[in-house]
Design an enzyme around this catalytic site. Structure first.
Site, PDB file in Angstrom:
ATOM      1  N   GLY A  31     -29.581 -46.121 -29.130  1.00 32.18           N
ATOM      2  CA  GLY A  31     -28.989 -47.374 -29.586  1.00 32.18           C
ATOM      3  C   GLY A  31     -28.077 -47.161 -30.776  1.00 32.18           C
ATOM      4  O   GLY A  31     -27.617 -46.050 -31.025  1.00 32.18           O
ATOM      5  N   LEU A  33     -25.090 -48.201 -30.932  1.00 37.03           N
ATOM      6  CA  LEU A  33     -23.968 -47.614 -30.193  1.00 37.03           C
ATOM      7  C   LEU A  33     -22.673 -47.677 -30.996  1.00 37.03           C
ATOM      8  O   LEU A  33     -22.353 -48.689 -31.611  1.00 37.03           O
ATOM      9  CB  LEU A  33     -23.777 -48.347 -28.860  1.00 37.03           C
ATOM     10  CG  LEU A  33     -24.992 -48.370 -27.924  1.00 37.03           C
ATOM     11  CD1 LEU A  33     -24.631 -49.060 -26.605  1.00 37.03           C
ATOM     12  CD2 LEU A  33     -25.546 -46.968 -27.658  1.00 37.03           C
ATOM     13  N   HIS A  37     -20.706 -43.131 -28.237  1.00 40.75           N
ATOM     14  CA  HIS A  37     -21.516 -43.540 -27.076  1.00 40.75           C
ATOM     15  C   HIS A  37     -20.636 -44.220 -26.033  1.00 40.75           C
ATOM     16  O   HIS A  37     -20.792 -44.012 -24.834  1.00 40.75           O
ATOM     17  CB  HIS A  37     -22.593 -44.553 -27.495  1.00 40.75           C
ATOM     18  CG  HIS A  37     -23.619 -44.014 -28.438  1.00 40.75           C
ATOM     19  ND1 HIS A  37     -23.730 -44.450 -29.740  1.00 40.75           N
ATOM     20  CD2 HIS A  37     -24.596 -43.108 -28.261  1.00 40.75           C
ATOM     21  CE1 HIS A  37     -24.727 -43.831 -30.324  1.00 40.75           C
ATOM     22  NE2 HIS A  37     -25.275 -43.000 -29.464  1.00 40.75           N
ATOM     23  N   ASP A 150     -23.614 -33.164 -30.571  1.00 38.07           N
ATOM     24  CA  ASP A 150     -24.945 -32.573 -30.668  1.00 38.07           C
ATOM     25  C   ASP A 150     -24.951 -31.303 -29.820  1.00 38.07           C
ATOM     26  O   ASP A 150     -25.582 -31.236 -28.762  1.00 38.07           O
ATOM     27  CB  ASP A 150     -25.994 -33.566 -30.185  1.00 38.07           C
ATOM     28  CG  ASP A 150     -25.953 -34.859 -30.991  1.00 38.07           C
ATOM     29  OD1 ASP A 150     -26.056 -34.784 -32.221  1.00 38.07           O
ATOM     30  OD2 ASP A 150     -25.755 -35.930 -30.399  1.00 38.07           O
ATOM     31  N   SER A 185     -21.218 -41.231 -35.720  1.00 40.76           N
ATOM     32  CA  SER A 185     -22.665 -41.029 -35.684  1.00 40.76           C
ATOM     33  C   SER A 185     -23.331 -42.311 -36.154  1.00 40.76           C
ATOM     34  O   SER A 185     -22.822 -42.986 -37.058  1.00 40.76           O
ATOM     35  CB  SER A 185     -23.054 -39.890 -36.633  1.00 40.76           C
ATOM     36  OG  SER A 185     -24.440 -39.928 -36.899  1.00 40.76           O
ATOM     37  N   SER A 186     -24.470 -42.622 -35.568  1.00 40.97           N
ATOM     38  CA  SER A 186     -25.196 -43.821 -36.009  1.00 40.97           C
ATOM     39  C   SER A 186     -25.614 -43.665 -37.467  1.00 40.97           C
ATOM     40  O   SER A 186     -25.787 -44.650 -38.187  1.00 40.97           O
ATOM     41  CB  SER A 186     -26.434 -44.036 -35.141  1.00 40.97           C
ATOM     42  OG  SER A 186     -26.070 -44.020 -33.782  1.00 40.97           O
TER      43      SER A 186
HETATM   44  O1  PAF Z   1     -28.875 -37.861 -28.770  1.00 36.88           O
HETATM   45  C1  PAF Z   1     -29.708 -38.806 -28.815  1.00 36.88           C
HETATM   46  O2  PAF Z   1     -29.366 -39.937 -29.114  1.00 36.88           O
HETATM   47  C2  PAF Z   1     -31.157 -38.517 -28.516  1.00 36.88           C
HETATM   48  O3  PAF Z   1     -31.531 -37.253 -28.980  1.00 36.88           O
HETATM   49  C3  PAF Z   1     -31.518 -38.665 -27.036  1.00 36.88           C
HETATM   50  C4  PAF Z   1     -30.782 -37.648 -26.176  1.00 36.88           C
HETATM   51  C5  PAF Z   1     -31.160 -40.071 -26.563  1.00 36.88           C
HETATM   52  C6  PAF Z   1     -33.016 -38.448 -26.829  1.00 36.88           C
HETATM   53  O4  PAF Z   1     -33.763 -39.377 -27.538  1.00 36.88           O
END
Ligand code: PAF
Length: 286
Positions: A31, A33, A37, A150, A185-186
């Site tokens: 979330g 977002l 995302h 990531d 990034s969140s």
């Molecule tokens: O990258 C993320 O947001 C998290 O590590 C994931 C892949 C949703 C797993 O919780």
């Protein structure tokens, strides 16, 4: 767009999508977002017939002193953004739905997950691999989308899928950046306006590394020292790691003569930010 909170309901919806022959794409998220995302969701929408976004702040990937409790939770805005992008299904379970009993079975990526972020966040990749494999079992996607920001998580998931024969294709999507280069990034939401300005030093350091490699520098230590200097120029930074690693197992290289990833993690005030770029020393000669 359907919002499903239980595994039973989700399985039923997915089973129906499968019987109609639709390809299913999954974008796993926690979330909060942002545009990063949204670019994963857009790719999924164009490449798959049925788009599922999971929203679950996974407690098993946070250490006891980490930010699980204060991790931003913005479900209304997230679901509005998904609706706008014509997502078909949001899977948004609560912790009890995902972990109804004490979890005793884990997926551990061993030597892929014990360095870089794995060294500073023990148990992080165990939590990520376990929750992602649970999501894969529940949603059974044909394709799953992960951001290159990531990079170690992407490498860990790719190996997990190959090692454990998950019938899912992993598609990486490029990092989306703010105009000053800061990776979306969140956790950027934790920064004060002043720290936010300082945060551009991460991308500046990465581009400095790329310039040095392009100019022929092959010694990782020399590059790392230059990056340290650039980042430590900013008063609120504390470097967790800067490493130059190979693109598969993400282990440090001793000389740069093949494509590498320059990966870093830096504490900036209350936020721990990560970023990376890939550099191919052979294709970037001026
Ligand atoms: O990258 C993320 O947001 C998290 O590590 C994931 C892949 C949703 C797993 O919780």
């Amino acid at each position: 767009m359907i919002i499903a909170k239980t595994i039973t309901e989700t399985r039923k919806i997915i089973a129906h999508a499968h019987t109609t022959g639709k390809s299913i794409g999954l974008v796993p998220t926690m979330g909060a977002l942002h545009d990063g995302h949204l670019s994963l969701i857009r790719a999924c929408r164009t490449q798959c017939d049925y788009t599922v976004v999971s929203i679950f702040v996974n407690p098993t990937q946070f250490g006891p002193n980490e930010d699980c409790d204060r991790y931003p939770r913005t479900f209304d805005a997230d679901s509005a953004a998904c609706e706008k992008l014509n997502v078909d299904l949001i899977f948004a379970p609560d912790t009890n739905e995902m972990y109804p009993q004490q979890n005793l079975t884990w997926i551990i990526p061993e030597k892929l997950g014990d360095h870089l972020c794995g060294a500073s966040r023990p148990g992080f990749f165990r939590g990520v691999c376990t929750v992602v494999s649970k999501l894969f079992h529940i949603i059974q996607p044909d394709v799953a989308y992960f951001g290159r920001k990531d990079a170690q998580q992407l490498a860990v998931i790719r190996h997990m899928v190959a090692d454990l024969n998950f019938p899912v294709e992993i598609r990486p999507i490029d990092t989306v950046r703010e105009p000053d280069g800061l990776a979306m990034s969140s956790r950027n939401a934790y920064l004060t306006p002043e720290q936010r300005i300082q945060a551009s030093c991460l991308y500046q350091a990465l581009t400095l590394a790329r310039d040095l490699i392009t100019a022929g520098q092959k010694n990782p230590d020399t590059i790392i020292q230059a990056l340290k200097k650039r980042i430590e120029n900013q008063p609120d930074t504390k470097i967790d790691y800067i490493s130059i690693v190979d693109n598969d197992l993400m282990h440090p290289v001793s000389t740069i003569d093949a494509p590498v990833t320059i990966a870093l993690a830096v504490h900036l005030g209350p936020a721990r930010l990560i970023d990376n770029i890939m550099v191919d020393p052979n294709s970037q000669k001026p």
